[in-house]
Design a protein around this motif. Structure first.
Motif, mmCIF file in Angstrom:
data_model
loop_
_atom_site.group_PDB
_atom_site.id
_atom_site.type_symbol
_atom_site.label_atom_id
_atom_site.label_comp_id
_atom_site.label_asym_id
_atom_site.label_seq_id
_atom_site.Cartn_x
_atom_site.Cartn_y
_atom_site.Cartn_z
ATOM 1 N N MET A 194 -10.421 16.497 -18.586
ATOM 2 C CA MET A 194 -10.077 15.141 -18.775
ATOM 3 C C MET A 194 -10.529 13.537 -17.814
ATOM 4 O O MET A 194 -10.551 13.059 -18.857
ATOM 5 N N GLU A 195 -10.478 14.162 -16.499
ATOM 6 C CA GLU A 195 -10.439 12.847 -16.089
ATOM 7 C C GLU A 195 -11.887 11.812 -16.636
ATOM 8 O O GLU A 195 -11.670 10.600 -16.479
ATOM 9 N N SER A 196 -12.602 13.020 -15.979
ATOM 10 C CA SER A 196 -14.261 12.551 -16.477
ATOM 11 C C SER A 196 -14.172 11.747 -18.109
ATOM 12 O O SER A 196 -14.867 10.381 -18.011
ATOM 13 N N GLN A 197 -13.868 12.304 -18.402
ATOM 14 C CA GLN A 197 -13.565 11.760 -20.597
ATOM 15 C C GLN A 197 -13.011 10.169 -20.292
ATOM 16 O O GLN A 197 -13.852 9.293 -20.240
ATOM 17 N N LEU A 198 -11.794 10.290 -19.614
ATOM 18 C CA LEU A 198 -11.522 9.050 -19.300
ATOM 19 C C LEU A 198 -12.436 7.675 -19.358
ATOM 20 O O LEU A 198 -12.030 6.716 -19.050
ATOM 21 N N GLU A 199 -12.901 8.451 -17.729
ATOM 22 C CA GLU A 199 -13.792 7.241 -17.125
ATOM 23 C C GLU A 199 -15.047 6.708 -18.125
ATOM 24 O O GLU A 199 -15.101 5.349 -18.168
ATOM 25 N N GLU A 200 -15.456 8.092 -18.785
ATOM 26 C CA GLU A 200 -16.850 7.782 -19.713
ATOM 27 C C GLU A 200 -15.852 6.805 -20.772
ATOM 28 O O GLU A 200 -16.490 5.400 -21.067
ATOM 29 N N GLU A 201 -15.205 7.075 -21.431
ATOM 30 C CA GLU A 201 -14.255 5.874 -22.276
ATOM 31 C C GLU A 201 -13.958 5.070 -22.377
ATOM 32 O O GLU A 201 -13.014 4.269 -23.258
ATOM 33 N N TRP A 202 -12.999 4.684 -21.166
ATOM 34 C CA TRP A 202 -12.680 3.483 -20.872
ATOM 35 C C TRP A 202 -12.964 2.328 -21.278
ATOM 36 O O TRP A 202 -14.107 2.014 -21.983
ATOM 37 N N VAL A 203 -12.316 1.749 -22.259
ATOM 38 C CA VAL A 203 -12.484 0.325 -22.533
ATOM 39 C C VAL A 203 -11.468 -1.168 -21.633
ATOM 40 O O VAL A 203 -10.779 -0.420 -21.861
ATOM 41 N N ASP A 204 -12.296 -1.993 -21.782
ATOM 42 C CA ASP A 204 -11.214 -2.930 -20.511
ATOM 43 C C ASP A 204 -10.843 -3.831 -22.618
ATOM 44 O O ASP A 204 -10.977 -4.833 -22.738
ATOM 45 N N ILE A 205 -9.524 -3.746 -22.694
ATOM 46 C CA ILE A 205 -8.792 -3.882 -23.714
ATOM 47 C C ILE A 205 -8.138 -5.751 -23.730
ATOM 48 O O ILE A 205 -8.458 -6.785 -24.075
ATOM 49 N N THR A 206 -8.538 -6.293 -22.011
ATOM 50 C CA THR A 206 -8.202 -7.553 -21.497
ATOM 51 C C THR A 206 -9.653 -8.291 -21.960
ATOM 52 O O THR A 206 -9.269 -9.887 -22.151
ATOM 53 N N ALA A 207 -10.597 -7.877 -22.310
ATOM 54 C CA ALA A 207 -11.623 -8.634 -22.175
ATOM 55 C C ALA A 207 -11.823 -9.488 -23.248
ATOM 56 O O ALA A 207 -11.879 -9.179 -24.141
ATOM 57 N N PRO A 208 -12.666 -10.893 -23.834
ATOM 58 C CA PRO A 208 -12.952 -11.849 -24.174
ATOM 59 C C PRO A 208 -13.701 -10.418 -25.563
ATOM 60 O O PRO A 208 -14.582 -9.854 -25.608
ATOM 61 N N GLY A 209 -13.457 -10.502 -27.223
ATOM 62 C CA GLY A 209 -14.864 -9.838 -27.989
ATOM 63 C C GLY A 209 -14.693 -10.456 -28.455
ATOM 64 O O GLY A 209 -15.771 -11.733 -28.094
ATOM 65 N N VAL A 210 -16.379 -10.200 -29.504
ATOM 66 C CA VAL A 210 -17.336 -10.902 -29.271
ATOM 67 C C VAL A 210 -17.412 -11.379 -30.530
ATOM 68 O O VAL A 210 -16.792 -11.238 -31.455
ATOM 69 N N ASP A 211 -17.879 -12.836 -30.265
ATOM 70 C CA ASP A 211 -17.783 -14.061 -31.269
ATOM 71 C C ASP A 211 -18.735 -13.974 -32.519
ATOM 72 O O ASP A 211 -19.511 -14.011 -32.699
ATOM 73 N N GLY A 212 -18.375 -13.149 -34.038
ATOM 74 C CA GLY A 212 -18.742 -13.108 -35.112
ATOM 75 C C GLY A 212 -19.229 -13.997 -35.649
ATOM 76 O O GLY A 212 -18.202 -15.430 -35.364
ATOM 77 N N HIS A 213 -20.319 -14.376 -36.788
ATOM 78 C CA HIS A 213 -21.125 -15.407 -36.573
ATOM 79 C C HIS A 213 -20.291 -15.739 -37.949
ATOM 80 O O HIS A 213 -20.481 -14.983 -39.039
ATOM 81 N N ARG A 214 -19.358 -16.486 -38.524
ATOM 82 C CA ARG A 214 -18.458 -17.326 -39.922
ATOM 83 C C ARG A 214 -19.482 -17.810 -40.233
ATOM 84 O O ARG A 214 -19.948 -19.201 -39.778
ATOM 85 N N GLY A 215 -19.767 -17.457 -41.698
ATOM 86 C CA GLY A 215 -20.571 -18.579 -42.578
ATOM 87 C C GLY A 215 -19.285 -19.999 -43.085
ATOM 88 O O GLY A 215 -18.510 -19.515 -43.034
ATOM 89 N N HIS A 216 -19.740 -20.376 -43.833
ATOM 90 C CA HIS A 216 -19.471 -21.279 -44.657
ATOM 91 C C HIS A 216 -19.607 -22.235 -46.147
ATOM 92 O O HIS A 216 -20.298 -21.482 -46.082
ATOM 93 N N ILE A 217 -18.920 -22.435 -47.118
ATOM 94 C CA ILE A 217 -19.478 -23.150 -48.587
ATOM 95 C C ILE A 217 -20.328 -24.342 -47.649
ATOM 96 O O ILE A 217 -20.028 -25.136 -47.389
#
Ligand code: PHE
Length: 346
Positions: A84-107
């Motif tokens: 379980m510990e090694s699975q946690l290690e592998e699947e760890w995510v940093d929930i405080t990391a800044p998100g990926v900025d998606g490109h938003r189009g416009h009209i």
């Protein structure tokens, strides 16, 4: 047999200690603890013993089995925790990391202005209509009082899509203006009418900074009883004032279009110089904005409306040109060039 039990105990302990994963440990279980495992095999051998020895040996095997199972279970929970510990290690995510900025189009800037135009006219009771871009010669020309021989055809002769004329509607043509929707709507809905028609039109045109073979217009048509050009002036002043959010004045000049009588050109007061005269208005104080006029009785008749009872006015302005004025776009070709460096400015 006691000897055998000792050996087996030692073997099982080593096997448990050596298991590095849960599935390896499961194999240990199959090999020694299962119904066909070695401990069960030893139990079966009890039958060979005398009835005096049997209970003693039976007990010895049982308590050995219980002790070994305890060890097995300990190892099992150890391995579970580790996995379980090694699975946690592998699947760890940093929930405080800044998100990926998606490109938003416009009209598109043209659609933005079109939406504003539609909103303003809707609030004055105009319905938004459209019609086909591939139009018949009849609706594009004849129905609008532009017969084949008429010199006004030269102003707009254009791209024909097929050369086989229909006996009633003529050839197919890329519409040269939004005016054909006047007759189409009159035929479909009759009078009274209050519509605008934003749409794409096409002309046989040598392309330069102010001409393109494809551009957008907005047609307007109002048909009712007791209608005069005064209503047109009021509607256009209101429309332009709301669009530019600044008081706008308009003026009429005589103009010629076969489908209106009288025909006129509408100018509005230059907003850049407060009508004092500047380069944009060519020092006249006025900006040429659109063609308009009272709907020709011939056109009302083509639309199935009685010109003795109803009158109306129509106008047509260039939406593309309006956008260019609004944003001071110097070259018409930028609008649909698809260059995002241009588009992202709006
Ligand atoms: N259809 C004309 C053009 O494209 C404009 C117009 C519309 C003029 C309605 C008068 C009335 O130039």
């Amino acid at each position: 047999m006691e000897e055998k039990l000792k050996e087996l105990e030692a073997k099982v302990k080593i096997a448990i200690a050596a298991a590095k994963t849960l599935s390896e440990l499961q194999e240990v279980h199959n090999l020694y603890f299962s119904r066909k495992g070695e401990l069960a095999g030893l139990m079966n051998e009890l039958a060979k013993l005398s009835s005096a020895e049997r209970p003693k040996m039976g007990q010895a095997i049982n308590s050995a089995k219980v002790a070994l199972l305890t060890e097995f279970e300990q190892k099992q929970s150890e391995l579970k925790r580790a996995e379980m510990e090694s699975q946690l290690e592998e699947e760890w995510v940093d929930i405080t990391a800044p998100g990926v900025d998606g490109h938003r189009g416009h009209i598109h800037p043209l659609s933005q202005v079109q939406q504003e135009v539609e909103e303003i006219f809707s609030s004055m009771g105009f319905e938004i209509k459209d019609g086909p871009e591939v139009e018949s010669e009849y609706f594009n020309f004849e129905g609008l009082n532009i017969p084949a021989s008429h010199p006004a055809r030269d102003m707009q002769d254009t791209f024909f899509v097929d050369e086989n004329p229909d006996k009633d509607f003529g050839r197919l043509v890329l519409r040269t203006h939004t005016s054909p929707v006047q007759v189409r709507t009159m035929q479909a809905e009759g009078a009274p009418l209050r519509i605008i028609v934003p749409g794409r039109v096409f002309r046989y045109e040598a392309t330069d900074a102010s001409h393109d073979s494809t551009f957008y217009q907005v047609e307007g048509l109002l048909v009712d009883e007791d209608i005069s050009l005064a209503h047109l002036k009021g509607v256009m002043e209101e429309f332009l004032t709301r669009l530019f959010q600044k008081e706008v004045h308009v003026r009429f000049r005589p103009g010629y279009f076969p489908f209106v009588e009288p025909g006129l050109e509408l100018d509005f007061g230059c907003l850049l110089c407060e009508q004092k005269g500047c380069k944009t208005c060519k020092f006249t104080g006025w900006i040429e904005f659109m063609g308009a006029g009272m709907v020709h009785p011939f056109v009302l008749k083509a639309g199935g409306i009685n010109p003795e009872k109803y009158q109306g006015w129509a106008f047509g302005f260039g939406l593309t040109r309006l956008v260019m004025m609004r944003h001071r776009i110097p070259d018409i070709r930028l609008n649909f060039g698809g260059d995002v460096r241009f588009l992202n400015q709006f």
